[in-house]
Design an enzyme around this catalytic site. Structure first.
Site, PDB file in Angstrom:
ATOM      1  N   SER A 143      39.488  28.902  35.030  1.00  0.00           N
ATOM      2  CA  SER A 143      39.007  29.270  35.896  1.00  0.00           C
ATOM      3  C   SER A 143      38.683  27.800  37.035  1.00  0.00           C
ATOM      4  O   SER A 143      39.129  26.906  36.377  1.00  0.00           O
ATOM      5  CB  SER A 143      37.463  29.476  35.324  1.00  0.00           C
ATOM      6  OG  SER A 143      36.359  29.712  36.852  1.00  0.00           O
ATOM      7  N   TYR A 156      29.729  28.943  30.088  1.00  0.00           N
ATOM      8  CA  TYR A 156      31.142  29.272  30.742  1.00  0.00           C
ATOM      9  C   TYR A 156      32.050  27.981  31.283  1.00  0.00           C
ATOM     10  O   TYR A 156      33.117  28.085  30.856  1.00  0.00           O
ATOM     11  CB  TYR A 156      30.702  30.230  32.119  1.00  0.00           C
ATOM     12  CG  TYR A 156      31.957  30.760  32.594  1.00  0.00           C
ATOM     13  CD1 TYR A 156      32.433  32.015  32.002  1.00  0.00           C
ATOM     14  CD2 TYR A 156      32.502  30.308  33.757  1.00  0.00           C
ATOM     15  CE1 TYR A 156      33.763  32.638  32.711  1.00  0.00           C
ATOM     16  CE2 TYR A 156      33.747  30.947  34.379  1.00  0.00           C
ATOM     17  CZ  TYR A 156      34.270  32.038  33.815  1.00  0.00           C
ATOM     18  OH  TYR A 156      35.050  32.628  34.664  1.00  0.00           O
TER      19      TYR A 156
HETATM   20  P1  NAD Z   1      36.814  41.903  33.184  1.00  0.00           P
HETATM   21  O1  NAD Z   1      35.234  41.951  32.849  1.00  0.00           O
HETATM   22  O2  NAD Z   1      37.042  42.704  34.167  1.00  0.00           O
HETATM   23  O3  NAD Z   1      37.631  41.829  31.783  1.00  0.00           O
HETATM   24  C1  NAD Z   1      37.339  40.970  30.684  1.00  0.00           C
HETATM   25  C2  NAD Z   1      38.013  41.571  29.386  1.00  0.00           C
HETATM   26  O4  NAD Z   1      37.661  40.754  28.429  1.00  0.00           O
HETATM   27  C3  NAD Z   1      38.034  43.045  29.244  1.00  0.00           C
HETATM   28  O5  NAD Z   1      39.280  43.620  28.653  1.00  0.00           O
HETATM   29  C4  NAD Z   1      37.101  42.945  28.141  1.00  0.00           C
HETATM   30  O6  NAD Z   1      37.002  44.048  27.188  1.00  0.00           O
HETATM   31  C5  NAD Z   1      37.559  41.729  27.388  1.00  0.00           C
HETATM   32  N1  NAD Z   1      36.570  41.301  26.336  1.00  0.00           N
HETATM   33  C6  NAD Z   1      35.151  40.940  26.473  1.00  0.00           C
HETATM   34  N2  NAD Z   1      34.752  40.636  25.325  1.00  0.00           N
HETATM   35  C7  NAD Z   1      35.754  40.744  24.367  1.00  0.00           C
HETATM   36  C8  NAD Z   1      35.690  40.761  23.016  1.00  0.00           C
HETATM   37  N3  NAD Z   1      34.401  40.309  22.306  1.00  0.00           N
HETATM   38  N4  NAD Z   1      36.681  40.979  22.293  1.00  0.00           N
HETATM   39  C9  NAD Z   1      37.968  41.399  22.919  1.00  0.00           C
HETATM   40  N5  NAD Z   1      37.893  41.525  24.220  1.00  0.00           N
HETATM   41  C10 NAD Z   1      36.704  41.332  25.036  1.00  0.00           C
HETATM   42  O7  NAD Z   1      36.855  40.356  33.876  1.00  0.00           O
HETATM   43  P2  NAD Z   1      37.760  39.501  34.764  1.00  0.00           P
HETATM   44  O8  NAD Z   1      37.341  39.101  35.828  1.00  0.00           O
HETATM   45  O9  NAD Z   1      39.212  40.383  34.602  1.00  0.00           O
HETATM   46  O10 NAD Z   1      37.917  38.283  33.716  1.00  0.00           O
HETATM   47  C11 NAD Z   1      39.231  37.770  32.855  1.00  0.00           C
HETATM   48  C12 NAD Z   1      39.335  36.366  32.739  1.00  0.00           C
HETATM   49  O11 NAD Z   1      39.554  35.695  34.004  1.00  0.00           O
HETATM   50  C13 NAD Z   1      38.146  35.789  31.950  1.00  0.00           C
HETATM   51  O12 NAD Z   1      38.479  34.829  31.176  1.00  0.00           O
HETATM   52  C14 NAD Z   1      37.350  34.992  33.197  1.00  0.00           C
HETATM   53  O13 NAD Z   1      36.774  34.199  32.662  1.00  0.00           O
HETATM   54  C15 NAD Z   1      38.699  34.724  34.055  1.00  0.00           C
HETATM   55  N6  NAD Z   1      38.107  34.368  35.511  1.00  0.00           N
HETATM   56  C16 NAD Z   1      37.695  35.477  36.407  1.00  0.00           C
HETATM   57  C17 NAD Z   1      37.409  35.181  37.624  1.00  0.00           C
HETATM   58  C18 NAD Z   1      36.835  36.234  38.535  1.00  0.00           C
HETATM   59  O14 NAD Z   1      36.091  35.894  39.557  1.00  0.00           O
HETATM   60  N7  NAD Z   1      36.832  37.506  38.093  1.00  0.00           N
HETATM   61  C19 NAD Z   1      37.494  34.166  38.166  1.00  0.00           C
HETATM   62  C20 NAD Z   1      38.053  32.860  37.193  1.00  0.00           C
HETATM   63  C21 NAD Z   1      38.267  33.324  36.004  1.00  0.00           C
END
Ligand code: NAD
Length: 265
Positions: A143, A156
């Site tokens: 991130s 985080y």
């Molecule tokens: P999301 O909530 O849409 O997806 C998260 C995924 O992680 C889901 O498939 C969920 O089932 C899985 N997950 C959560 N807890 C779990 C567990 N205990 N065991 C197994 N799987 C688990 O979120 P996203 O936005 O797609 O995030 C994906 C990655 O991208 C994350 O690491 C997040 O930190 C990173 N990220 C997101 C953003 C954003 O703006 N959305 C920005 C920077 C980084």
């Protein structure tokens, strides 16, 4: 679509939603068979699998709560019985925004376990085989918060700085594996700013200030992301697919921002 990953197997953690699901679809379109992982109802898992197989390749869901190391080992053994893992994407992640003094200790433990320790366990299991075969790609979805901090995100930010450091160590240890022809073993982080997914919905709602959802989105962007545009999950997936190409063999140990100039400030 160029199916340059034909014959390869990919594991994408956290691929039942958001960025991970888009990455799983893109890798499937590029020819890899894809092991998906993540939480969700039977209907959600089925819908995610359908999207990934519809993109062009075989896919299966492998269950594991990534807070539990023994379940991670079980998942990895099951995936490896299906196919040696050539592409590992650690994407699962959770967030809990609150001031440091108010962060529940359990949230700290869960965020560090899912966002950071799970990647340690998967990398430890998969990297030696990649090294022996001379090809491997590890993509850790960090991130902007692996590069700069924001208030109210202590666990985080700690987890994301941690995964950037972990990835650099692994990149150094495997830098000389394989060859230019085989593609080598690379380990990189992708560092998105705001991406439209369910993960950031609570933050959008918290920034509405009595206005619409669009007002919440605008407020979030104005605060941090100079492009004033959110990324889509498929924008992040496109970078991941490029990093899997043979010609990216010398891109390793990097933490690539996709953040609309957030970290340029
Ligand atoms: P999301 O909530 O849409 O997806 C998260 C995924 O992680 C889901 O498939 C969920 O089932 C899985 N997950 C959560 N807890 C779990 C567990 N205990 N065991 C197994 N799987 C688990 O979120 P996203 O936005 O797609 O995030 C994906 C990655 O991208 C994350 O690491 C997040 O930190 C990173 N990220 C997101 C953003 C954003 O703006 N959305 C920005 C920077 C980084």
């Amino acid at each position: 679509m160029d199916r340059f990953l034909q014959g390869r197997t990919a594991l994408v953690t956290g691929s039942t939603s958001g960025i991970g699901l888009a990455i799983a679809e893109a890798l499937s379109a590029a020819g890899a068979r894809v092991a998906i992982n993540g939480l969700g109802s039977a209907e959600q898992l089925e819908a995610a699998l359908k999207r990934v197989t519809d993109a062009g390749s075989e896919a299966r869901h492998f269950d594991a709560d990534l807070r539990k190391p023994e379940q991670i080992t079980g998942m990895l053994d099951a995936v490896q019985a299906w196919g040696e893992i050539d592409v590992l994407v650690n994407c699962a992640g959770i967030q809990h925004a609150a001031p440091l003094a108010e962060q529940p200790a359990q949230k700290w433990d869960d965020i560090i376990a899912i966002n950071l320790s799970a990647a340690f366990h998967t990398m430890q299991h998969v990297l030696p085989g990649m090294g022996e075969r001379g090809f491997g790609r590890v993509l850790n979805i960090a991130s902007v918060h692996g590069l700069v901090a924001s208030k109210n995100k202590a666990p985080y930010v700690a987890s994301k700085f941690g995964i950037v450091g972990l990835s650099k160590v692994a990149a150094l240890e495997y830098a000389a594996a394989g060859s230019r022809d085989s593609g080598g073993v690379t380990v990189n982080c992708v560092c998105p700013g705001w991406v439209e997914t369910p993960l950031i919905e609570p933050q959008i709602q918290a920034h509405r200030n009595g206005g619409s959802r669009d007002d919440g989105v605008r407020a979030l962007l104005e605060e941090k992301q100079p492009s004033q545009r959110m990324s889509l999950p498929e924008d992040i997936a496109a970078m991941v697919v490029w990093l899997c190409r043979r010609e990216s063999h010398n891109v390793t140990g990097a933490a690539m921002p996709i953040d609309g100039a957030w970290t340029a400030q």
